[in-house]
Write an enzyme that holds these catalytic residues in place. Structure first.
Site, PDB file in Angstrom:
ATOM      1  N   GLU A 201       0.829  -1.207   0.000  1.00 41.14           N
ATOM      2  CA  GLU A 201       0.000   0.000   0.000  1.00 41.14           C
ATOM      3  C   GLU A 201       0.861   1.253   0.000  1.00 41.14           C
ATOM      4  O   GLU A 201       0.483   2.285  -0.568  1.00 41.14           O
ATOM      5  CB  GLU A 201      -0.954  -0.011   1.196  1.00 41.14           C
ATOM      6  CG  GLU A 201      -1.936  -1.173   1.223  1.00 41.14           C
ATOM      7  CD  GLU A 201      -2.766  -1.282  -0.050  1.00 41.14           C
ATOM      8  OE1 GLU A 201      -2.981  -0.264  -0.740  1.00 41.14           O
ATOM      9  OE2 GLU A 201      -3.214  -2.406  -0.353  1.00 41.14           O
TER      10      GLU A 201
ATOM     11  N   HIS B 205       1.566   2.274  -3.487  1.00 36.20           N
ATOM     12  CA  HIS B 205       0.476   3.096  -4.045  1.00 36.20           C
ATOM     13  C   HIS B 205       0.600   4.541  -3.568  1.00 36.20           C
ATOM     14  O   HIS B 205       0.413   5.490  -4.335  1.00 36.20           O
ATOM     15  CB  HIS B 205      -0.879   2.548  -3.609  1.00 36.20           C
ATOM     16  CG  HIS B 205      -1.342   1.341  -4.349  1.00 36.20           C
ATOM     17  ND1 HIS B 205      -1.437   1.286  -5.718  1.00 36.20           N
ATOM     18  CD2 HIS B 205      -1.774   0.125  -3.906  1.00 36.20           C
ATOM     19  CE1 HIS B 205      -1.893   0.108  -6.090  1.00 36.20           C
ATOM     20  NE2 HIS B 205      -2.107  -0.615  -5.013  1.00 36.20           N
TER      21      HIS B 205
END
Length: 727
Positions: A493, A496
């Site tokens: 994550e 991202h």
């Protein structure tokens, strides 16, 4: 989730509303400039009463901006049509971003009711604009003259994407077809809300409440988690296990009570498949009926064809080719893993038959036997605070950026925030973290924006980004100690987040990348998670402050292919089931569970001891997320991420700043300013090579020449694979 994570695109288009739409409008924080640190949303001043008025005003302003474009008597130009369209709807887009994120992370019964109210409104508003004949006429007029306009590369790309977006939304349809498409989109928007709400209810409604005598094999840390959960539910002296992964997976891995493992795993597998008010099977029929009709209206034989036509893969044949080439060797590898576990299983249950709820338990036994390694040995070295420090270290080592804790408005007490500073100490953005499960939070992990990177008056507006997870909570006796999977998820994550933070895109319409490209930045970061040099920086025992010893690092390295057959098989099974159900070309009512059985078991030989990663009734990615006909994105992007990491390996320096800077400038900063494959070639200097991905999953047998994914959608051919990974 498809433009922001493993699991969030739905929430980019969700918003909350309130029946009290006229109350306290004067105090609405969306109607004034935010005087908050770093431009973060004023969460401390937001209430449900503000949401609907903000959405209504946002839509009204957007309508006025579109009317200004269509009523302009001047000849259509890039500036008065394409640029004006790109600049329109900013208030509405900002409101949708915030409430979409909140709806995923902080949902309530009130919010659910508001979602049902507002989703059809938003779908109708989008259709009204994308199917506006006067607007499209002016867009097309500019597009038809594109060769004579002397546009720069970004302007040409924006024009192309804008025109294609209108066409894919139905701008070329006749009036009757447009009316039907609007109705379909409205129904789909409401179905998405109901599907997600049913999953949330099923996740929260089940609890396995146990006595201390039921906890044989369960570690002290997991027991503490379960005890504190039961106490919070008013069941002092009991132990509560739920369907949230930080509770479910440790129980499946360590509980010696086979009948209890069966009970909780069946509850997990049968979510929204129990014939009650939360059953999603009819909604699945509705999705496929509506999506198939939509595809036909737009000139495609199936919804999968419609989706993939706009991605890097280009055709469903290319997707199936990649998935099928991995499926057979992965399944054979998983069968080999099963054979090893069955030897241990038969010692415990001579007359029993190995089942899917046995896999985690006996896989852990095999890991201990073959590698003298148990995950519980490792968890003390992976406290959440230390893992977060590890990702900060890595980002600084690669890109020179730093992170500074800040005091800003928070949407929940669990959230924390950091200012992100570039290498020259200029402001790059704000990053929120929200780590722990709670009622009202969707399962899984995702990353998204509260404020997108844009340009205003020639100056970059910095993004406000959020990473949301469902990790193991701290207890009264220990900090949050992450599993290896949770650790890898945080690195994922964070990849991202870097993509969002590094965005430096001139036009809003160039923000998004192809779905099968979006997971490249996130999956790339996973490659560093357990690198020995990185582990030295963050894997520190939470009590003794001892750096993880070399012998444990070596055991981790030796076991890197452990259980890869299973993990690859369940992943590819989910991707295939997604492609199959969205490749239906003529809809007839069907039983989703029977469809799944025929697609995976009868057609492809999936063994009963392995379930697909997601079964249809709770396959949120493809029904209320952005991965419909797109769960293959992870696999397609894995070819790219492993090939990018090879660039670092080949340089002899896994922290090569020149390569990292190239990756930032040529990929992360550019958003969707160019086709993904073109950006990739610009960075790598060649087409992506599959071998690194296959090798990482234990499916590559050296040496033989291999093609690349290539610029056309055809994936690589000519590689050899092996059935069972060597250790």
């Amino acid at each position: 989730m498809k433009r922001i994570t493993a699991f969030l695109t739905l929430f980019l288009v969700m918003a909350l509303a309130s029946c009290k739409s006229d109350k306290n409008v004067g105090e609405n924080p969306f109607f004034a400039e935010w005087n908050t640190p770093y431009g973060v949303p004023p969460f401390d001043r937001m209430t449900p009463a503000h949401f609907l008025p903000a959405l209504e005003r946002g839509m009204s302003l957007h309508d006025a901006e579109i009317d200004a474009i269509t009523s302009d008597n001047d000849a259509p130009t890039f500036e008065n049509v394409i640029l004006a369209y790109d600049d329109s709807g900013q208030m509405l887009a900002q409101t949708e971003l915030i409430f979409g994120m909140l709806c995923a992370a902080e949902n309530t019964a009130e919010m659910q009711a508001l979602q049902e109210q507002v989703m059809p409104m938003l779908a109708a508003h989008a259709d009204k604009i994308l199917l506006n004949e006067k607007l499209f006429e002016r867009v097309k007029a500019v597009y038809d003259r594109r060769a004579a306009l002397e546009l720069d590369a970004d302007q040409s790309r924006l024009l192309e994407k804008t025109y294609r977006g209108f066409v894919r939304a139905g701008a070329l349809l006749d009036a009757e077809q447009k009316a039907r498409l609007k109705a379909i989109n409205g129904e789909l928007s409401l179905a998405s809300v109901k599907f997600g709400q049913n999953i949330l209810a099923e996740n929260n409604n089940y609890t396995l409440m146990l006595e201390s005598s039921d906890l044989d094999g369960i570690s002290a840390n997991v027991r503490d988690q379960a005890r504190e959960k039961a106490e919070a539910m008013g069941k002092k002296g009991k132990y509560a296990f739920t369907l949230h992964k930080p509770s479910l997976i440790p129980f499946l891995t360590y509980s010696q009570k086979r009948e209890l493992r069966e009970e909780i795993y069946k509850a997990y597998l049968n979510r929204c498949n129990n014939g009650d008010e939360y059953d999603n099977k009819q909604l699945i029929n509705d999705f496929i009926r509506l999506r198939t009709e939509k595809a036909h209206l737009l000139g495609y034989p199936s919804y999968a064809d419609y989706v993939v036509d706009d991605e890097m893969a280009g055709t469903t044949d290319a997707v199936y080719k990649l998935l099928n080439e991995i499926w057979t060797p992965a399944l054979e590898s998983a069968k080999g893993e099963l054979a090893e576990m069955e030897e241990l299983f038969k010692k415990d249950h001579p007359d029993g038959e190995f089942a899917s709820w046995d896999w985690w338990y006996y896989a852990e036994k095999v890991r201990k036997q073959k590698y003298q390694l148990e995950e519980e040995q490792l968890r003390p070295y992976f406290s959440l605070e230390n893992v977060q420090s590890g990702i900060f270290f890595l980002a600084n080592r690669l890109y020179g950026i730093t992170f500074r804790p800040i005091v800003v408005p928070l949407y929940h007490p669990d959230a924390i925030a950091y200012e992100v500073l570039d290498a020259d100490e200029s402001h790059l953005g704000v990053l929120y973290f929200d780590y722990f499960p709670r009622d009202g939070k969707s399962q899984g992990a995702w990353c998204g924006n509260y404020v997108e990177q844009t340009y205003k008056d020639g100056r970059r507006v910095a993004p406000v980004v959020s990473i949301v997870c469902n990790f193991t909570r701290p207890t009264s006796s220990a900090p949050a100690l992450l599993t290896l999977d949770e650790t890898e998820t945080l690195f994922h994550e964070f990849g991202h987040a870097l993509h969002f933070l590094f965005h430096d895109v001139k036009y809003r319409g160039l923000t998004e990348v192809e779905g099968d490209f979006v997971e490249l930045p996130s999956q790339l970061m996973e490659n560093w998670a357990f690198d020995p040099e990185v582990l030295k920086q963050y894997a520190v025992h939470y009590r003794s402050n001892e750096v993880i010893p070399a012998y444990l690092v070596e055991k981790l390295r030796r076991s890197e292919l452990f259980n890869q057959g299973f993990m690859t098989t369940e992943l590819i099974a989910a991707a295939l089931s997604d492609m199959d159900i969205h490749s239906i070309s003529e809809y007839e009512p069907f039983d989703p569970m029977e469809f799944e059985r025929k697609a995976l078991t009868e057609k492809r030989g999936l063994i009963p001891q392995i379930e697909p990663r997601y079964r249809y009734p709770y396959f949120s990615h493809i029904f209320d997320g952005g991965y419909s006909a797109g769960y293959y994105f992870y696999t397609w992007a894995e070819v790219l991420d492993k090939d990018v990491f090879e660039a670092f390996r080949e340089s002899g320096d896994l922290f090569n700043k020149r390569i990292a800077d190239d990756f930032r400038r040529k990929i992360l900063a550019r958003g969707g300013s160019e086709d993904g494959m073109a950006m990739y070639r610009d960075f790598r200097g060649k087409d992506p090579d599959k071998r690194a991905m296959l090798r990482s999953r234990g499916l590559w047998n050296e040496p033989e020449p291999v093609d690349s994914l290539a610029g056309s959608p055809e994936p690589a051919e000519g590689f050899r694979v092996k059935a069972v990974p060597e250790n």
